[in-house]
Design a protein around this motif. Structure first.
Motif, PDB file in Angstrom:
ATOM      1  N   ALA A 330      14.044  16.739   1.828  1.00  0.00           N
ATOM      2  CA  ALA A 330      12.839  15.938   1.615  1.00  0.00           C
ATOM      3  C   ALA A 330      12.567  15.027   2.805  1.00  0.00           C
ATOM      4  O   ALA A 330      11.417  14.860   3.230  1.00  0.00           O
ATOM      5  N   VAL A 331      13.623  14.433   3.349  1.00  0.00           N
ATOM      6  CA  VAL A 331      13.468  13.544   4.504  1.00  0.00           C
ATOM      7  C   VAL A 331      12.968  14.326   5.720  1.00  0.00           C
ATOM      8  O   VAL A 331      12.025  13.913   6.403  1.00  0.00           O
ATOM      9  N   VAL A 332      13.611  15.470   5.995  1.00  0.00           N
ATOM     10  CA  VAL A 332      13.210  16.282   7.147  1.00  0.00           C
ATOM     11  C   VAL A 332      11.760  16.746   7.003  1.00  0.00           C
ATOM     12  O   VAL A 332      10.980  16.712   7.961  1.00  0.00           O
ATOM     13  N   HIS A 333      11.403  17.179   5.798  1.00  0.00           N
ATOM     14  CA  HIS A 333      10.023  17.646   5.569  1.00  0.00           C
ATOM     15  C   HIS A 333       9.013  16.527   5.805  1.00  0.00           C
ATOM     16  O   HIS A 333       7.972  16.749   6.447  1.00  0.00           O
ATOM     17  N   ALA A 334       9.317  15.328   5.319  1.00  0.00           N
ATOM     18  CA  ALA A 334       8.386  14.208   5.494  1.00  0.00           C
ATOM     19  C   ALA A 334       8.230  13.850   6.963  1.00  0.00           C
ATOM     20  O   ALA A 334       7.116  13.570   7.439  1.00  0.00           O
ATOM     21  N   VAL A 335       9.332  13.853   7.699  1.00  0.00           N
ATOM     22  CA  VAL A 335       9.268  13.518   9.130  1.00  0.00           C
ATOM     23  C   VAL A 335       8.435  14.545   9.885  1.00  0.00           C
ATOM     24  O   VAL A 335       7.533  14.203  10.659  1.00  0.00           O
ATOM     25  N   LYS A 336       8.708  15.824   9.644  1.00  0.00           N
ATOM     26  CA  LYS A 336       7.982  16.866  10.364  1.00  0.00           C
ATOM     27  C   LYS A 336       6.518  16.930   9.934  1.00  0.00           C
ATOM     28  O   LYS A 336       5.636  17.208  10.763  1.00  0.00           O
ATOM     29  N   ALA A 337       6.244  16.695   8.645  1.00  0.00           N
ATOM     30  CA  ALA A 337       4.867  16.731   8.170  1.00  0.00           C
ATOM     31  C   ALA A 337       4.022  15.649   8.816  1.00  0.00           C
ATOM     32  O   ALA A 337       2.793  15.792   8.925  1.00  0.00           O
ATOM     33  N   ASN A 338       4.656  14.566   9.244  1.00  0.00           N
ATOM     34  CA  ASN A 338       3.932  13.485   9.922  1.00  0.00           C
ATOM     35  C   ASN A 338       3.902  13.669  11.440  1.00  0.00           C
ATOM     36  O   ASN A 338       3.505  12.754  12.164  1.00  0.00           O
ATOM     37  N   GLY A 339       4.351  14.827  11.912  1.00  0.00           N
ATOM     38  CA  GLY A 339       4.260  15.146  13.328  1.00  0.00           C
ATOM     39  C   GLY A 339       5.398  14.628  14.178  1.00  0.00           C
ATOM     40  O   GLY A 339       5.324  14.692  15.414  1.00  0.00           O
ATOM     41  N   HIS A 340       6.462  14.125  13.558  1.00  0.00           N
ATOM     42  CA  HIS A 340       7.595  13.584  14.312  1.00  0.00           C
ATOM     43  C   HIS A 340       8.727  14.604  14.347  1.00  0.00           C
ATOM     44  O   HIS A 340       8.730  15.592  13.607  1.00  0.00           O
ATOM     45  N   THR A 341       9.710  14.376  15.196  1.00  0.00           N
ATOM     46  CA  THR A 341      10.919  15.200  15.229  1.00  0.00           C
ATOM     47  C   THR A 341      12.131  14.276  15.128  1.00  0.00           C
ATOM     48  O   THR A 341      12.015  13.055  15.281  1.00  0.00           O
ATOM     49  N   GLY A 342      13.293  14.869  14.867  1.00  0.00           N
ATOM     50  CA  GLY A 342      14.485  14.033  14.730  1.00  0.00           C
ATOM     51  C   GLY A 342      15.751  14.843  14.603  1.00  0.00           C
ATOM     52  O   GLY A 342      15.723  16.073  14.496  1.00  0.00           O
ATOM     53  N   LEU A 343      16.869  14.137  14.625  1.00  0.00           N
ATOM     54  CA  LEU A 343      18.182  14.681  14.315  1.00  0.00           C
ATOM     55  C   LEU A 343      18.649  14.013  13.036  1.00  0.00           C
ATOM     56  O   LEU A 343      18.559  12.787  12.912  1.00  0.00           O
ATOM     57  N   PHE A 344      19.177  14.777  12.072  1.00  0.00           N
ATOM     58  CA  PHE A 344      19.444  14.253  10.744  1.00  0.00           C
ATOM     59  C   PHE A 344      20.867  14.586  10.300  1.00  0.00           C
ATOM     60  O   PHE A 344      21.426  15.602  10.697  1.00  0.00           O
ATOM     61  N   SER A 345      21.404  13.714   9.440  1.00  0.00           N
ATOM     62  CA  SER A 345      22.757  13.937   8.942  1.00  0.00           C
ATOM     63  C   SER A 345      22.937  13.197   7.623  1.00  0.00           C
ATOM     64  O   SER A 345      22.468  12.063   7.474  1.00  0.00           O
ATOM     65  N   ILE A 346      23.579  13.852   6.663  1.00  0.00           N
ATOM     66  CA  ILE A 346      23.958  13.185   5.418  1.00  0.00           C
ATOM     67  C   ILE A 346      25.114  12.248   5.723  1.00  0.00           C
ATOM     68  O   ILE A 346      26.172  12.682   6.191  1.00  0.00           O
ATOM     69  N   ARG A 347      24.926  10.952   5.462  1.00  0.00           N
ATOM     70  CA  ARG A 347      25.939   9.950   5.804  1.00  0.00           C
ATOM     71  C   ARG A 347      26.748   9.495   4.597  1.00  0.00           C
ATOM     72  O   ARG A 347      27.752   8.824   4.735  1.00  0.00           O
ATOM     73  N   GLY A 348      26.293   9.833   3.408  1.00  0.00           N
ATOM     74  CA  GLY A 348      26.974   9.417   2.193  1.00  0.00           C
ATOM     75  C   GLY A 348      26.104   9.769   1.000  1.00  0.00           C
ATOM     76  O   GLY A 348      25.034  10.381   1.135  1.00  0.00           O
ATOM     77  N   SER A 349      26.539   9.401  -0.188  1.00  0.00           N
ATOM     78  CA  SER A 349      25.768   9.686  -1.393  1.00  0.00           C
ATOM     79  C   SER A 349      24.438   8.944  -1.354  1.00  0.00           C
ATOM     80  O   SER A 349      24.403   7.722  -1.275  1.00  0.00           O
ATOM     81  N   GLY A 350      23.348   9.706  -1.394  1.00  0.00           N
ATOM     82  CA  GLY A 350      22.031   9.095  -1.386  1.00  0.00           C
ATOM     83  C   GLY A 350      21.667   8.449  -0.066  1.00  0.00           C
ATOM     84  O   GLY A 350      20.811   7.554  -0.039  1.00  0.00           O
ATOM     85  N   GLU A 351      22.263   8.894   1.035  1.00  0.00           N
ATOM     86  CA  GLU A 351      22.002   8.276   2.338  1.00  0.00           C
ATOM     87  C   GLU A 351      21.874   9.347   3.419  1.00  0.00           C
ATOM     88  O   GLU A 351      22.721  10.229   3.540  1.00  0.00           O
ATOM     89  N   VAL A 352      20.804   9.260   4.197  1.00  0.00           N
ATOM     90  CA  VAL A 352      20.552  10.177   5.311  1.00  0.00           C
ATOM     91  C   VAL A 352      20.327   9.346   6.570  1.00  0.00           C
ATOM     92  O   VAL A 352      19.426   8.500   6.615  1.00  0.00           O
ATOM     93  N   GLY A 353      21.162   9.574   7.589  1.00  0.00           N
ATOM     94  CA  GLY A 353      20.987   8.909   8.869  1.00  0.00           C
ATOM     95  C   GLY A 353      20.222   9.799   9.832  1.00  0.00           C
ATOM     96  O   GLY A 353      20.257  11.025   9.706  1.00  0.00           O
ATOM     97  N   MET A 354      19.553   9.192  10.792  1.00  0.00           N
ATOM     98  CA  MET A 354      18.719   9.984  11.689  1.00  0.00           C
ATOM     99  C   MET A 354      18.413   9.229  12.969  1.00  0.00           C
ATOM    100  O   MET A 354      18.540   8.009  13.043  1.00  0.00           O
TER     101      MET A 354
END
Length: 536
Positions: A330-354
């Motif tokens: 969901a996070v990756v989709h939202a970022v890309k849908a807004n025209g941005h790019t990124g590097l993403f990683s699950i950092r813990g339960s309910g947490e995504v770092g980027m």
């Protein structure tokens, strides 16, 4: 590789016979075996690929008949010993051999054919044994990786080790999701990767700087999802065999990990972890890998973290990972849908770092772009999880990508503190939004801090419990508004005289002067500690 006709001629034992090449056709052809015979018809003795050693009686009698028979049996050539000076070959023997596609070499001195066969066969057998040993080593390495559930990076590293050449695994979008440099400079290998890779779609289509690439599809026929590329490789069967075996290992890994996030996310998470753990430190290599994974170069990169409140606890680790993967998607989709790019990683339960590379939007500041993205992230996160509240923590943007990656932890701290703050519908938080709360959040587990807060507020909390009053809430509003009694009265919908009376009562209970700056600061910190404890 097997010895060629030319390499056999160059052997000292053959050179001792003063060889003369009468037909140079196929001198670079590999020799499968060496056969010694003086019979005129070898049709039942040859299987193809042999170099025939003979004294030449049949060749002298009927050169065309003899050489045509060898050609039919797919021999590669003939070495004939002339012997006495009065036993020359027919003058047209060389031209006939060339016409029939055979090498023809004449020896002007007698040599021991057994020495030739011994040396050549020893080399051929050694080559075959080496190939068998290499195939066994390849099988064992990939089998071990399969048993240990090796990652795509592990598989690519093993492939590069076996072939001693750089290996790149790319997806269908030509993003390099894993790379093993094999002693080369990663930044140079991945230079302008997408364009170069798109030009290399198969044999005969390579550009000048990709002509030494050898590739193999990854995935079942018709369902390929990637490609393995050996850079700077020789086109030999060994390379093809290893690439195909590695591709099989990647397919098996993907099947085994079907419920896990896809290979691109694994590659991004692996890169972030490699940087954070300082397993790789070369900034050029890190940047090259990040760009090959789809990160767009920009002037500054934004470290950020998405964190959800009340994230459900799953006793089943597979279910927990699936839920976290849904949040990541969901996070990756939202970022890309807004025209941005990124590097993403699950950092813990309910947490995504980027780390984000924001697309510039004319007329909007970076703050406004991030606030807009935060809304999209919140909508996506709520759709993919049961959490009703999400915060978007942002650390200080960095011009240096490596430094931005290292500040993901700072963004996580911002998000953690933001979740401990009173919920007011706000989503996006930056470092300067948490300030003293950040320090309190860091120290809230310290018993000395807990004792301080308890000593400051104990009597007031006990009074509220016994009397049912809301003095702690009134005190919290008083310190948050920096002692502005009029604003506090409006917030509490209370008359000023009534508020003054309650504040006076709080002073009596605590035995402090609320107008004193140090007393107000101490009480404010104690209240923040209490909030952090209740929110942890």
């Amino acid at each position: 590789m097997a010895m060629t006709v030319a390499e056999i001629i160059d052997l000292p034992v053959v050179q001792a016979g003063k060889p003369k090449v009468l037909s140079s056709y196929g001198l670079d052809t590999p020799v499968r075996w060496v056969h010694v015979s003086d019979v005129s018809d070898l049709s039942d003795l040859l299987q193809g690929g042999e170099l025939v050693l003979t004294t030449g009686a049949a060749l002298r009698r009927s050169p065309r008949h003899y050489l045509a028979g060898l050609s039919r049996e797919r021999a590669v050539g003939v070495v004939v010993e002339l012997g006495a000076p009065d036993a020359p070959l027919p003058a047209d023997a060389g031209s006939i051999a060339a016409e029939l596609g055979l090498a023809l070499i004449a020896l002007h001195r007698v040599i021991r054919f057994v020495d030739v066969t011994e040396q050549v066969h020893r080399a051929i057998v050694a080559e075959q044994f080496a190939e068998v040993a290499f195939a066994r080593r390849t099988h064992e390495m990939f089998t071990d990786l399969g048993m240990q559930r090796g990652s795509p990076t592990d598989i690519v590293d093993a492939t590069a080790q076996l072939l001693d050449t750089p290996i790149v695994l790319e997806d269908l979008a030509h993003q390099a999701v894993a790379v093993a440099a094999a002693g080369h400079v990663t930044a140079e290998l991945l230079r302008d990767w997408e364009r170069r890779s798109r030009l290399h779609v198969g044999p005969g289509t390579a550009s000048a700087d990709t002509q030494d690439w050898i590739s193999a599809p990854v995935g079942r026929h018709g369902e390929e999802w990637g490609r393995l590329i050996a850079l700077r490789a020789l086109p030999i069967p060994r390379v093809t065999m290893v690439l195909e075996r590695a591709a099989q290992a990647l397919v098996l890994h993907r099947m085994a990990e079907r419920d896990r996030f896809d290979i691109e996310h694994q590659a991004q998470a692996g890169l972030l972890e490699d940087v954070l753990q300082e397993r790789i430190r070369n900034k050029d290599d890190i940047t090259a890998r990040a760009f090959a994974l789809g990160l767009r170069p920009v002037e500054s990169y934004v470290p950020a973290t998405v964190r959800c409140r009340d994230w459900p606890h799953d006793a089943d680790p597979v279910a927990a990972l699936r839920r976290s993967t849904q949040l990541l998607d969901a996070v990756v989709h939202a970022v890309k849908a807004n025209g941005h790019t990124g590097l993403f990683s699950i950092r813990g339960s309910g947490e995504v770092g980027m780390v984000l590379s924001l697309r510039g939007v004319r007329g909007r500041t970076q703050h406004e772009v991030l606030d807009s993205l935060a809304i999209a992230l919140h909508t996506g996160a709520r759709r993919q999880s049961d959490s009703k509240e999400m915060v978007f923590g942002i650390a200080t943007p960095q011009h240096d990508l490596v430094e931005a990656i290292r500040r993901i932890g700072e963004a996580g701290h911002v998000a953690e503190v933001a979740l401990s703050m009173p919920s007011n519908g706000r989503i996006c938080f930056r470092v300067n939004d948490i300030r003293i709360r950040g320090l309190v959040s860091l120290l809230r587990g310290d018993p000395r801090v807990q004792r301080f807060a308890e000593a400051e507020l104990r009597v007031l909390i006990l009074h509220d419990i016994v009397s049912g009053d809301r003095y702690v809430e009134i005190l919290r509003g008083y310190v948050e508004l920096a002692g502005n009694k009029s604003a506090l009265a409006n917030r509490l919908h209370m008359s000023r005289p009534a508020l003054y009376a309650k504040l006076a009562r709080i002073q009596d209970i605590l035995g402090v002067d609320l107008a004193d700056g140090e007393s107000m600061t101490s009480l404010h910190v104690a209240l923040l500690v209490s909030e952090a404890q209740s929110g942890s």
